[in-house]
Enzyme design. Structure first.
Site, PDB file in Angstrom:
ATOM      1  N   ALA A 236       0.826  -1.211   0.000  1.00 33.40           N
ATOM      2  CA  ALA A 236       0.000   0.000   0.000  1.00 33.40           C
ATOM      3  C   ALA A 236       0.860   1.260   0.000  1.00 33.40           C
ATOM      4  CB  ALA A 236      -0.944  -0.011   1.208  1.00 33.40           C
TER       5      ALA A 236
ATOM      6  N   GLU B 185      -0.407   8.504  -6.643  1.00 32.51           N
ATOM      7  CA  GLU B 185      -0.170   9.952  -6.553  1.00 32.51           C
ATOM      8  C   GLU B 185       0.540  10.464  -7.812  1.00 32.51           C
ATOM      9  OE1 GLU B 185      -0.649  13.623  -4.718  1.00 32.51           O
ATOM     10  OE2 GLU B 185      -1.435  11.688  -4.069  1.00 32.51           O
TER      11      GLU B 185
ATOM     12  N   GLY C 289       1.939   1.583  -3.477  1.00 32.47           N
ATOM     13  CA  GLY C 289       0.774   1.878  -4.301  1.00 32.47           C
ATOM     14  C   GLY C 289       0.285   3.306  -4.141  1.00 32.47           C
ATOM     15  N   ASP C 290       0.387   3.837  -2.923  1.00 27.14           N
ATOM     16  CA  ASP C 290       0.019   5.226  -2.680  1.00 27.14           C
ATOM     17  C   ASP C 290       0.867   6.162  -3.535  1.00 27.14           C
ATOM     18  OD1 ASP C 290      -1.237   7.453  -1.125  1.00 27.14           O
ATOM     19  OD2 ASP C 290       0.814   7.692  -0.391  1.00 27.14           O
ATOM     20  N   ALA C 291       2.153   5.895  -3.588  1.00 28.65           N
ATOM     21  CA  ALA C 291       3.063   6.727  -4.386  1.00 28.65           C
ATOM     22  C   ALA C 291       2.769   6.584  -5.880  1.00 28.65           C
ATOM     23  CB  ALA C 291       4.510   6.356  -4.087  1.00 28.65           C
TER      24      ALA C 291
END
Length: 146
Positions: free
Chosen positions: A22, A30, A25-27
């Site tokens: 995660a 974004e 995945g967040d990066a």
């Protein structure tokens, strides 16, 4: 050591904890959102940031994964479940627990696909996410100006 030059697809994402998936995945999400907006919306950085938050907030990510979950292959559903069920011990003040966990599952899926090197599938999921947020929020990212 950070392996920026390392070839993706060699990271064995199946072995990584879901919160690490995660985190990655967040990066990935974004960068996708910011790049898409920068290429499609003219205006100030503030305007870009305001638009980006429509995509990156927990409620939007949770809505996306709830919308596409049943259509995912079993392996991807399992990645989402692992991310959703991981306990980070933290929930942002502006999100509810259920949305935060679903958003974490969505980000885990993105991290998994990115680290697996499956760029085609990753782009497919990112495009589905953008279409869902756009349709839900009535966003039109055609060239606009402030």
């Amino acid at each position: 050591m950070i392996g920026f030059g390392a070839e993706y697809g060699t990271a064995c994402p199946d072995r990584l904890p879901p919160l690490i998936l995660a985190y990655v995945g967040d990066a990935v999400y974004e960068v996708y959102v910011r790049t898409s907006l920068a290429l499609n919306i003219s205006g100030s950085v503030h305007k870009l940031h305001t638009e980006a938050t429509k995509y990156s907030k927990c409620a939007s990510q949770a809505d996306v994964i709830r919308h596409i979950f049943d259509g995912l292959p079993e392996k991807e559903q399992n990645v989402v479940r692992r991310g959703r069920n991981a306990n980070s011990g933290f929930v942002p003040k502006n999100a509810n627990v259920a949305d935060y966990r679903h958003a974490t599952g969505f980000e885990a899926l993105l991290g998994y696909l990115y680290l697996s090197g499956d760029k085609e599938r990753l782009n497919n999921i990112l495009d589905m996410a953008a279409r869902r947020v756009n349709s839900r929020d009535g966003i039109n990212n055609e060239q606009t100006t402030e």
